[in-house]
Enzyme design. Structure first.
Site, PDB file in Angstrom:
ATOM      1  N   LYS A 109      37.654  36.810  41.605  1.00  0.00           N
ATOM      2  CA  LYS A 109      36.793  37.593  42.289  1.00  0.00           C
ATOM      3  C   LYS A 109      36.530  39.025  41.682  1.00  0.00           C
ATOM      4  CE  LYS A 109      40.574  38.057  44.779  1.00  0.00           C
ATOM      5  NZ  LYS A 109      41.472  37.146  44.293  1.00  0.00           N
ATOM      6  N   THR A 110      37.241  39.330  40.517  1.00  0.00           N
ATOM      7  CA  THR A 110      36.802  40.668  39.874  1.00  0.00           C
ATOM      8  C   THR A 110      35.619  40.443  38.871  1.00  0.00           C
ATOM      9  OG1 THR A 110      39.111  41.795  39.945  1.00  0.00           O
ATOM     10  CG2 THR A 110      37.798  42.255  38.284  1.00  0.00           C
ATOM     11  N   ASP A 137      36.570  46.294  45.084  1.00  0.00           N
ATOM     12  CA  ASP A 137      37.464  45.237  44.649  1.00  0.00           C
ATOM     13  C   ASP A 137      38.926  45.435  45.490  1.00  0.00           C
ATOM     14  OD1 ASP A 137      38.556  43.174  43.209  1.00  0.00           O
ATOM     15  OD2 ASP A 137      38.712  43.987  41.314  1.00  0.00           O
ATOM     16  N   GLU A 138      39.643  44.524  45.470  1.00  0.00           N
ATOM     17  CA  GLU A 138      41.263  44.299  45.878  1.00  0.00           C
ATOM     18  C   GLU A 138      41.033  45.169  47.343  1.00  0.00           C
ATOM     19  OE1 GLU A 138      43.673  43.248  44.700  1.00  0.00           O
ATOM     20  OE2 GLU A 138      43.395  43.406  42.571  1.00  0.00           O
ATOM     21  N   GLN A 198      47.281  38.756  48.998  1.00  0.00           N
ATOM     22  CA  GLN A 198      47.801  39.839  48.092  1.00  0.00           C
ATOM     23  C   GLN A 198      47.837  41.368  48.709  1.00  0.00           C
ATOM     24  OE1 GLN A 198      46.531  39.204  43.800  1.00  0.00           O
ATOM     25  NE2 GLN A 198      44.958  37.654  44.970  1.00  0.00           N
ATOM     26  N   ARG A 202      50.225  36.426  38.383  1.00  0.00           N
ATOM     27  CA  ARG A 202      49.899  36.971  37.131  1.00  0.00           C
ATOM     28  C   ARG A 202      50.263  36.196  35.785  1.00  0.00           C
ATOM     29  NH1 ARG A 202      46.795  39.444  39.117  1.00  0.00           N
ATOM     30  NH2 ARG A 202      47.470  38.159  40.913  1.00  0.00           N
TER      31      ARG A 202
HETATM   32  P1  ATP Z   1      43.351  38.393  41.173  1.00  0.00           P
HETATM   33  O1  ATP Z   1      43.175  38.043  42.792  1.00  0.00           O
HETATM   34  O2  ATP Z   1      44.431  38.489  40.541  1.00  0.00           O
HETATM   35  O3  ATP Z   1      42.879  39.827  41.190  1.00  0.00           O
HETATM   36  P2  ATP Z   1      40.967  37.378  40.366  1.00  0.00           P
HETATM   37  O4  ATP Z   1      40.024  36.775  41.610  1.00  0.00           O
HETATM   38  O5  ATP Z   1      40.300  38.680  40.374  1.00  0.00           O
HETATM   39  O6  ATP Z   1      42.096  37.377  40.409  1.00  0.00           O
HETATM   40  P3  ATP Z   1      39.876  37.224  37.880  1.00  0.00           P
HETATM   41  O7  ATP Z   1      40.841  38.336  37.313  1.00  0.00           O
HETATM   42  O8  ATP Z   1      38.204  37.750  37.825  1.00  0.00           O
HETATM   43  O9  ATP Z   1      40.351  36.825  39.332  1.00  0.00           O
HETATM   44  O10 ATP Z   1      39.623  36.212  37.004  1.00  0.00           O
HETATM   45  C1  ATP Z   1      40.905  35.367  36.603  1.00  0.00           C
HETATM   46  C2  ATP Z   1      40.875  34.688  35.280  1.00  0.00           C
HETATM   47  O11 ATP Z   1      39.896  33.708  35.378  1.00  0.00           O
HETATM   48  C3  ATP Z   1      39.879  35.726  34.269  1.00  0.00           C
HETATM   49  O12 ATP Z   1      40.674  35.269  33.176  1.00  0.00           O
HETATM   50  C4  ATP Z   1      38.488  35.128  34.137  1.00  0.00           C
HETATM   51  O13 ATP Z   1      37.761  35.684  33.252  1.00  0.00           O
HETATM   52  C5  ATP Z   1      38.694  33.945  34.502  1.00  0.00           C
HETATM   53  N1  ATP Z   1      37.610  32.943  34.965  1.00  0.00           N
HETATM   54  C6  ATP Z   1      36.902  33.375  36.228  1.00  0.00           C
HETATM   55  N2  ATP Z   1      36.014  32.573  36.581  1.00  0.00           N
HETATM   56  C7  ATP Z   1      35.925  31.947  35.738  1.00  0.00           C
HETATM   57  C8  ATP Z   1      35.081  30.714  35.286  1.00  0.00           C
HETATM   58  N3  ATP Z   1      33.941  30.166  36.216  1.00  0.00           N
HETATM   59  N4  ATP Z   1      34.982  29.986  34.228  1.00  0.00           N
HETATM   60  C9  ATP Z   1      36.097  30.471  33.236  1.00  0.00           C
HETATM   61  N5  ATP Z   1      36.886  31.399  33.562  1.00  0.00           N
HETATM   62  C10 ATP Z   1      36.621  32.097  34.674  1.00  0.00           C
HETATM   63 MG    MG Z   2      40.919  40.690  40.367  1.00  0.00          MG
END
Ligand code: ATP
Ligand code: MG
Length: 732
Positions: free
Chosen positions: A35-36, A220-221, A259, A611
């Site tokens: 997402k981020t 975000d969040e 979350q 995490r």
């Molecule tokens: P959270 O809910 O904990 O905030 P999130 O959904 O924001 O998580 P991110 O932190 O953006 O997730 O991504 C999680 C990990 O996966 C990061 O290390 C990111 O670089 C990696 N990632 C995300 N998308 C891809 C992709 N398409 N290919 C490879 N790695 C990815």
């Molecule tokens: Mg995130």
């Protein structure tokens, strides 16, 4: 440059979100699904395709650290400076607005941000003046009440449902508090948001200006936005109150209902559900692939969260490897827990990993002390991330108070804090006289200090001391006029007498305080003033108040990260320890009996588990001393919600010293084996009911067993007569 490289390394759903046409977007997805990452890429995409300028984007993050990371990532992706972009937390962005438009917001130019400590102090003082019995009406509750009202957007005059004396009193305190803040130009955290919302509400032209400017808003969040924040977003990004022809703004919200962990502070998950109605035409995108964790970790997380009801529901999978099992360790007590953690980190580091890849998470701030001591003992560098650490420390707050007075003499909170620190013979009585005079004349304590002297309200001695103090502040101010920020901080901690004062304190505490004051000078040296037009000291003080210390984590050597589960949101680490996995601690005892709060605790557990990238440890202590009280915890229900096939129980190597009683228990494992019972085992007694085995002593017919019964508390029983039955033989 080709824009499509921004889509490299994204899956189809992620691409769809990043390259979506201009419209409202809701990205709803589980932990670690990118997402981020999508949010950052979207920002870069909008800039690169010319759909937005750096000037026209606002991005809202959850911490200042996340904002800094976002800036870095955008700079890397686009190779452009991001300094002028509005990227920050709700608080920092709203604060920026208020600084720009203080007049329209009805604030003095020099308004001061008050942290929660200052806020409580002010509330206490007001309650005293109002002669409210603080045993019946604890000031902390009043503080809670006030913040809650503000988070809901309710001013004192509009407080509703005031039916009983308690609420009436609270509402009265809120009213007095509001007036006092207005009079002294003080702004608490909740006020920053509420006030900036009102700023737009009362100044449609200003709102229009910002609506035209920020055509793209990314949040975000999103699941943790509260009522005021949501209203703020709606005003800026929605079509609320706008003519149909008015500029259209686009909001991209990314979040995960599983979350949402700030319900206790007014966050509303419902904002996610409302989104499609409030932001017409919104397109929802779901991301389902997790890129962060091993299959084992992800399965555990999915299982735990599946125990919650009313979820929006999502499917989260990974192509990652199965990975190591989750390790469960039953410590004898909190010391043992800490020892286990340090020794596990030691082996991890010996395998060639960085210390920065490790996070130790806990439910309650107070748990950090024992952990910190273990880290210090073992010489493992660590950092406490987030929460209220460095800038919350007494000596730091004192130093900041001096700096604040230099900045603005009318900062009453700062005045009160240091007028007699270091001690200069200004007693409570003198301060009372100053307060009273300030109140009756509607002036600041600083002004009151001058007038009281002139009017002869003080004894000659008190007047002298007060004059000494005001002269000191004037002198510090004059001397530091041409100094750089760090010179100023250095000068002030020395000349205020604070360093001397703490040096005289006995033992390590004084030493630590002196070191912290020195650390503040370092912080000032490293402080990046950015593009602010404000004096550096002002920017520094504002940031210190807003940041509550989350900046310090990066500045140091490779170190293990300690933090509460709440501040771990959005972050990721190769190795994660979830400590204190005991019912009563996690889930917290305040939440155990309330289904909704229990679900929020479970979401917090979900956040904790997710995490971890590679390896997860769950640790609990059979006996824990916390806040000076003994707790005999049972294994957290959340651990029991993880399928046993994913978990392996681990034991400490035998050379590690155990508490005396446990050594005895260790010797007596024969007795344990005979009875088929183990430490930590849940047993049932015909009279006392169910309990946990805590200890053993003796052998043969003398063998005794200590059981902590749920209903009856801890008891020693003779094993031969106790008629205990094992309740279940799973890991407990
Ligand atoms: P959270 O809910 O904990 O905030 P999130 O959904 O924001 O998580 P991110 O932190 O953006 O997730 O991504 C999680 C990990 O996966 C990061 O290390 C990111 O670089 C990696 N990632 C995300 N998308 C891809 C992709 N398409 N290919 C490879 N790695 C990815
Ligand atoms: Mg995130």
């Amino acid at each position: 440059m080709d824009v499509t490289d921004l889509l490299d390394g994204l899956n189809d759903a992620q691409r769809e979100a990043v390259a979506a046409p201009e419209q409202h977007l809701l990205v709803l997805a589980g932990a670690g699904s990118g997402k981020t990452r999508v949010l950052v890429h979207r920002m870069a995409w909008l800039l690169r395709t010319g759909q937005a300028s750096a000037h026209g984007i606002m991005a809202v993050t959850f911490t200042n650290k996340a904002a800094r990371e976002m800036r870095d990532r955008v700079e890397k992706l686009l190779n452009v400076p991001s300094r002028h972009m509005w990227i920050g937390t709700f608080h920092s962005l709203a604060h920026r607005l208020l600084r720009h438009h203080w007049r329209e917001a009805g604030l003095p130019e020099q308004f001061q941000i008050m942290d929660s400590d200052d806020q409580l102090r002010l509330i206490k003082r007001l309650m005293k003046q109002m002669q409210i019995d603080d045993t019946k009406y604890p000031p902390k509750q009043a503080q809670w009440f006030i913040n809650q009202q503000k988070d809901e957007g309710v001013r004192a005059q509009y407080v509703q449902g005031v039916n009983n004396p308690f609420e009436r009193t609270m509402a009265g305190v809120y009213d007095a508090y509001e007036k006092a803040c207005q009079q002294s130009g003080l702004v608490d955290f909740a006020e920053i948001l509420l006030r900036s919302h009102e700023l737009w509400l009362n100044n449609p032209d200003l709102l229009q200006h910002y609506r035209q400017r920020f055509r793209h808003i990314l949040v975000d969040e999103f699941q943790d936005t509260n009522a005021v924040q949501y209203a703020w977003l709606r005003m800026l990004g929605g079509s609320q109150g706008q003519a149909p022809s008015a500029t259209t703004n686009y909001l991209m919200a990314v979040g995960d209902d599983d979350q949402s962990i700030y319900g206790w502070r007014g966050a509303r998950i419902e904002n996610i559900q409302r989104f499609p109605q409030d932001f017409a035409g919104a397109h929802t995108i779901r991301l389902e692939q997790n890129y962060r964790s091993t299959m084992t970790i992800l399965q555990a997380a999915n299982e735990v969260i599946s125990h919650n009801s009313g979820r929006l529901g999502k499917n989260l999978w990974t192509e990652g490897e199965q990975g190591d099992p989750i390790s469960l360790y039953a410590g004898f007590n909190e010391q043992d827990e800490a020892r286990f953690i340090t020794s596990s980190i030691d082996s991890w580091v010996k395998q060639g990993h960085k210390k920065g890849s490790v996070a130790v998470l806990y439910r309650s701030n107070a748990q950090s002390r024992v952990l910190e001591e273990a880290f210090i003992r073992e010489g493992i560098p660590y950092r406490i991330y987030g929460g209220q650490r460095f800038y919350e420390r007494l000596e730091i707050k004192n130093a900041l108070a001096y700096l604040r007075l230099i900045q603005s003499r009318h900062d009453d909170a700062a005045f009160e804090r240091v007028v007699n620190v270091p001690t200069r013979g200004i007693g409570e009585r003198t301060i009372m006289i100053l307060r009273e005079h300030a109140r009756s004349q509607g002036i600041s304590l600083w002004q009151a200090a001058h007038e009281a002297r002139e009017l002869g309200l003080l004894t000659a001695r008190a007047a002298n001391s007060v004059e000494g103090f005001t002269q000191l502040i004037d002198r510090l101010s004059a001397q530091t006029l041409d100094q750089t920020l760090d010179e100023t901080v250095h000068y002030v901690v020395e000349k205020s007498g604070l360093i001397e004062f703490h040096k005289k304190e006995k033992g390590e505490k004084g030493q630590a305080r002196v070191e912290n004051l020195q650390e503040l000078v370092t912080a000032a040296q490293e402080f990046d003033v950015g593009d602010s037009e404000e004096p550096p000291l002002k920017t520094f003080l504002d940031e210190a108040a807003l940041d509550a210390g989350d900046a310090q984590a990066e500045a140091f050597e490779d170190s293990v990260q300690l933090m509460t589960l709440h501040s771990a949101k959005g972050l990721e680490f190769e190795l994660v320890f979830l400590t204190g996995m005991e019912d009563g601690l996690f889930p917290h005892k305040m939440s155990q009996d309330d289904p909704q709060r229990l679900e929020e605790e479970r979401r917090l557990c979900y956040v904790g588990i997710t995490r971890a990238e590679k390896k997860l440890y769950l640790i609990y202590a059979e006996h824990r001393r916390l806040h000076g009280q003994d707790h005999y915890g049972r294994l957290s229900r959340f651990v029991k919600e993880i399928p046993t096939t994913l978990v392996e129980e681990v034991r400490l190597k035998s050379q590690v010293s155990r508490p005396v009683s446990s050594q005895r228990a260790y010797r007596d494992t024969a007795a344990l084996d005979d009875s088929g019972l183990r430490l930590g085992q849940i047993v049932s007694h015909p009279v006392f009911g169910e309990g946990t085995v805590l200890n053993f002593e003796g052998s043969g017919p003398q063998a005794r067993i200590q059981v902590n019964f749920r209903a009856e508390g801890s008891k020693w029983l003779v094993l031969a007569y106790a008629k205990l039955e094992a309740v279940n033989s799973e890991r407990c």
